[in-house]
Scaffold this motif. Structure first.
Motif, PDB file in Angstrom:
ATOM      1  N   SER A   9      71.134  23.334 -32.678  1.00  0.00           N
ATOM      2  CA  SER A   9      72.117  22.774 -31.752  1.00  0.00           C
ATOM      3  C   SER A   9      73.150  23.821 -31.357  1.00  0.00           C
ATOM      4  O   SER A   9      74.192  23.975 -32.009  1.00  0.00           O
ATOM      5  CB  SER A   9      72.804  21.558 -32.388  1.00  0.00           C
ATOM      6  N   ALA A  10      72.861  24.537 -30.279  1.00  0.00           N
ATOM      7  CA  ALA A  10      73.723  25.632 -29.852  1.00  0.00           C
ATOM      8  C   ALA A  10      75.111  25.152 -29.431  1.00  0.00           C
ATOM      9  O   ALA A  10      76.073  25.921 -29.468  1.00  0.00           O
ATOM     10  CB  ALA A  10      73.065  26.376 -28.690  1.00  0.00           C
ATOM     11  N   GLU A  11      75.220  23.876 -29.015  1.00  0.00           N
ATOM     12  CA  GLU A  11      76.514  23.366 -28.566  1.00  0.00           C
ATOM     13  C   GLU A  11      77.418  22.989 -29.734  1.00  0.00           C
ATOM     14  O   GLU A  11      78.610  22.739 -29.535  1.00  0.00           O
ATOM     15  CB  GLU A  11      76.311  22.133 -27.678  1.00  0.00           C
ATOM     16  N   GLN A  12      76.873  22.959 -30.948  1.00  0.00           N
ATOM     17  CA  GLN A  12      77.625  22.458 -32.100  1.00  0.00           C
ATOM     18  C   GLN A  12      77.912  23.534 -33.147  1.00  0.00           C
ATOM     19  O   GLN A  12      78.878  23.406 -33.907  1.00  0.00           O
ATOM     20  CB  GLN A  12      76.834  21.311 -32.753  1.00  0.00           C
ATOM     21  N   PHE A  13      77.111  24.606 -33.177  1.00  0.00           N
ATOM     22  CA  PHE A  13      77.226  25.599 -34.248  1.00  0.00           C
ATOM     23  C   PHE A  13      77.246  27.018 -33.689  1.00  0.00           C
ATOM     24  O   PHE A  13      76.723  27.284 -32.599  1.00  0.00           O
ATOM     25  CB  PHE A  13      76.073  25.445 -35.238  1.00  0.00           C
ATOM     26  N   SER A  14      77.829  27.926 -34.468  1.00  0.00           N
ATOM     27  CA  SER A  14      77.924  29.326 -34.051  1.00  0.00           C
ATOM     28  C   SER A  14      76.552  29.988 -34.115  1.00  0.00           C
ATOM     29  O   SER A  14      75.647  29.505 -34.807  1.00  0.00           O
ATOM     30  CB  SER A  14      78.890  30.078 -34.969  1.00  0.00           C
ATOM     31  N   PRO A  15      76.367  31.117 -33.421  1.00  0.00           N
ATOM     32  CA  PRO A  15      75.052  31.780 -33.446  1.00  0.00           C
ATOM     33  C   PRO A  15      74.622  32.220 -34.838  1.00  0.00           C
ATOM     34  O   PRO A  15      73.435  32.169 -35.161  1.00  0.00           O
ATOM     35  CB  PRO A  15      75.229  32.968 -32.493  1.00  0.00           C
ATOM     36  N   PHE A  34      63.752  25.239 -31.667  1.00  0.00           N
ATOM     37  CA  PHE A  34      64.089  25.332 -30.251  1.00  0.00           C
ATOM     38  C   PHE A  34      65.605  25.307 -30.078  1.00  0.00           C
ATOM     39  O   PHE A  34      66.305  24.589 -30.777  1.00  0.00           O
ATOM     40  CB  PHE A  34      63.458  24.189 -29.465  1.00  0.00           C
ATOM     41  N   ILE A  35      66.075  26.109 -29.126  1.00  0.00           N
ATOM     42  CA  ILE A  35      67.509  26.189 -28.844  1.00  0.00           C
ATOM     43  C   ILE A  35      67.726  25.947 -27.353  1.00  0.00           C
ATOM     44  O   ILE A  35      66.911  26.344 -26.519  1.00  0.00           O
ATOM     45  CB  ILE A  35      68.076  27.566 -29.265  1.00  0.00           C
ATOM     46  N   SER A  36      68.814  25.274 -27.023  1.00  0.00           N
ATOM     47  CA  SER A  36      69.164  25.094 -25.612  1.00  0.00           C
ATOM     48  C   SER A  36      69.929  26.326 -25.135  1.00  0.00           C
ATOM     49  O   SER A  36      70.365  27.155 -25.924  1.00  0.00           O
ATOM     50  CB  SER A  36      70.012  23.829 -25.431  1.00  0.00           C
ATOM     51  N   ASP A  37      70.080  26.453 -23.824  1.00  0.00           N
ATOM     52  CA  ASP A  37      70.789  27.591 -23.241  1.00  0.00           C
ATOM     53  C   ASP A  37      71.932  27.063 -22.388  1.00  0.00           C
ATOM     54  O   ASP A  37      71.800  26.883 -21.186  1.00  0.00           O
ATOM     55  CB  ASP A  37      69.826  28.451 -22.411  1.00  0.00           C
ATOM     56  N   HIS A  38      73.064  26.798 -23.038  1.00  0.00           N
ATOM     57  CA  HIS A  38      74.223  26.252 -22.347  1.00  0.00           C
ATOM     58  C   HIS A  38      75.298  27.311 -22.155  1.00  0.00           C
ATOM     59  O   HIS A  38      75.590  28.077 -23.076  1.00  0.00           O
ATOM     60  CB  HIS A  38      74.819  25.095 -23.159  1.00  0.00           C
ATOM     61  N   GLY A  47      83.438  23.358 -30.063  1.00  0.00           N
ATOM     62  CA  GLY A  47      82.207  23.569 -29.321  1.00  0.00           C
ATOM     63  C   GLY A  47      81.737  25.017 -29.394  1.00  0.00           C
ATOM     64  O   GLY A  47      82.506  25.939 -29.679  1.00  0.00           O
ATOM     65  N   HIS A  48      80.458  25.225 -29.149  1.00  0.00           N
ATOM     66  CA  HIS A  48      79.858  26.560 -29.143  1.00  0.00           C
ATOM     67  C   HIS A  48      78.870  26.643 -27.986  1.00  0.00           C
ATOM     68  O   HIS A  48      78.357  25.631 -27.518  1.00  0.00           O
ATOM     69  CB  HIS A  48      79.119  26.839 -30.452  1.00  0.00           C
ATOM     70  N   ALA A  49      78.600  27.858 -27.542  1.00  0.00           N
ATOM     71  CA  ALA A  49      77.611  28.048 -26.476  1.00  0.00           C
ATOM     72  C   ALA A  49      77.079  29.481 -26.537  1.00  0.00           C
ATOM     73  O   ALA A  49      77.304  30.278 -25.642  1.00  0.00           O
ATOM     74  CB  ALA A  49      78.220  27.752 -25.110  1.00  0.00           C
ATOM     75  N   PRO A  50      76.345  29.827 -27.598  1.00  0.00           N
ATOM     76  CA  PRO A  50      75.782  31.177 -27.686  1.00  0.00           C
ATOM     77  C   PRO A  50      74.719  31.407 -26.623  1.00  0.00           C
ATOM     78  O   PRO A  50      73.996  30.485 -26.247  1.00  0.00           O
ATOM     79  CB  PRO A  50      75.176  31.216 -29.089  1.00  0.00           C
ATOM     80  N   ALA A  51      74.629  32.634 -26.139  1.00  0.00           N
ATOM     81  CA  ALA A  51      73.599  32.972 -25.152  1.00  0.00           C
ATOM     82  C   ALA A  51      72.231  32.939 -25.827  1.00  0.00           C
ATOM     83  O   ALA A  51      72.025  33.546 -26.881  1.00  0.00           O
ATOM     84  CB  ALA A  51      73.871  34.355 -24.570  1.00  0.00           C
ATOM     85  N   ALA A  52      71.299  32.261 -25.201  1.00  0.00           N
ATOM     86  CA  ALA A  52      69.995  32.049 -25.833  1.00  0.00           C
ATOM     87  C   ALA A  52      69.173  33.327 -25.922  1.00  0.00           C
ATOM     88  O   ALA A  52      68.471  33.539 -26.916  1.00  0.00           O
ATOM     89  CB  ALA A  52      69.213  30.983 -25.067  1.00  0.00           C
ATOM     90  N   LEU A  53      69.225  34.185 -24.901  1.00  0.00           N
ATOM     91  CA  LEU A  53      68.306  35.326 -24.875  1.00  0.00           C
ATOM     92  C   LEU A  53      68.518  36.284 -26.043  1.00  0.00           C
ATOM     93  O   LEU A  53      67.558  36.618 -26.746  1.00  0.00           O
ATOM     94  CB  LEU A  53      68.413  36.046 -23.527  1.00  0.00           C
ATOM     95  N   PRO A  54      69.729  36.780 -26.309  1.00  0.00           N
ATOM     96  CA  PRO A  54      69.872  37.647 -27.485  1.00  0.00           C
ATOM     97  C   PRO A  54      69.649  36.910 -28.793  1.00  0.00           C
ATOM     98  O   PRO A  54      69.125  37.480 -29.757  1.00  0.00           O
ATOM     99  CB  PRO A  54      71.308  38.172 -27.373  1.00  0.00           C
TER     100      PRO A  54
END
Length: 333
Positions: A9-15, A34-38, A47-54
């Motif tokens: 859950s990329a929106e809830q936790f740090s990378p 699986f990770i979302s890309d928000h 809230g969190h929103a780590p970049a999915a690609l890196p």
């Protein structure tokens, strides 16, 4: 064979937390992550929103077995489709057979803050269709000249790409994009908790229709569903954990035009917990819990990715690995 995945859950936790959870999920017997890309999360506070690609590259380096992918990434506004083709080709070389590109038509929450004029669904669908066509062409050919309505390339080449292209899945909750998934994708992604009629009466028939137009059947696709679950031996905890994700229970009318996580959080927090829980399978009994999950498998879904809403993800992964996954595998062996 049915596969079982973990939703990071990329929106809830740090990378860094997500990387640790991914390693634990692999050790606990999950088959995929699986990770979302928000660009922005559903709520501003914590809230969190780590970049999915890196993050994907780091996750692949930290693991050795699980398949890792996006659920979902939008290759039409923040990214040029050719950049996504290049990035996932590179990931496919780094970890052959362990990468999936899941794409969708996007959400205004992620695109409008960067100056995008949010188009109507018809245009978003057309952009996604064109982007998927270009990505697949770049993976299959050299020196690609592409002249579309929204994207163009001139003698473009993805120089470093795996021998077998990365599987491309399309996420959808409506019939048009679902039919497209059936025609052109390697897999289909949707989410749970929207009423069984949507899946059996609309989505799966549309997927079958699309596959048939390409001379395929559903056996040729991976049918993936993100299943929202809140399992705990403490009933109050299982119920209240869902409230962090109350935004998922907002209707389309309630959240249309809301691109600010602060406002989205305000709307979500105003909902009673009983409403936020409606999108989740909430249970304290493992056998009852498994029986409710089994309904999606019986519909035909082959790849279930579990999203636990609580703050203690390590606990969720451990309990699920010990009490739920073994029961599911026994029922579906």
């Amino acid at each position: 064979m049915v596969r079982f995945g973990y939703k990071a859950s990329a929106e809830q936790f740090s990378p860094t937390e997500l990387l640790d959870f991914t390693v634990q999920a692999e050790e606990s017997g999950f088959d995929s992550v699986f990770i979302s890309d928000h660009l922005q999360p559903w709520r501003h506070t914590h809230g969190h929103a780590p970049a999915a690609l890196p993050w994907l590259g780091a996750a692949l380096a930290r693991t050795s077995r699980v398949t890792i992918g996006t659920s979902v990434l939008t290759p039409t506004f923040r990214y040029h489709p050719a950049m996504i083709a290049q990035a996932f080709a590179t990931l496919g070389l780094i970890a052959p057979g362990r990468v999936i590109l899941g794409v969708g038509s996007g959400e205004s929450l992620n695109e409008v803050p960067l100056g995008t004029a949010w188009p109507e669904p018809k245009e978003r669908f057309a952009r996604l269709k064109e982007a998927v066509t270009l990505i697949k062409q770049l993976w299959a050919e050299d020196r690609v000249d592409f002249e579309g309505t929204y994207y163009r390339t001139e003698k473009a080449t993805v120089y470093d790409k795996p021998e077998t292209p990365v599987p491309l899945y399309i996420g959808a909750s409506g019939p048009a994009a679902t039919r497209m998934a059936g025609r052109v994708a390697d897999g289909f992604i949707t989410t749970s908790g929207k009423g069984h009629d949507l899946y059996t009466g609309t989505l799966l028939p549309a997927l079958t229709e699309g596959a048939g137009k390409a001379g395929r059947t559903l056996d040729d696709l991976d049918l993936m569903i993100e299943v929202k679950v809140s399992f705990d031996h403490d009933a109050d905890r299982a119920l209240n954990d869902t409230h962090h994700w109350a935004a998922l229970a907002l209707s389309s009318d309630e959240k249309t035009g809301v691109e600010d996580p602060i406002e989205m959080e305000r709307l979500a927090d105003a909902l009673p917990v009983e409403r936020s829980a409606k999108r989740f399978i909430v249970s304290t009994d493992p056998d009852e819990h498994v029986a409710k999950i089994q309904e999606y498998i019986d519909m035909g879904f082959k790849h279930l990715v579990f999203h636990g809403p609580g703050p203690d993800q390590s606990r969720f992964i451990d309990v699920y690995g010990k009490e739920i996954l073994p029961r599911l595998r026994t029922r579906n062996s």
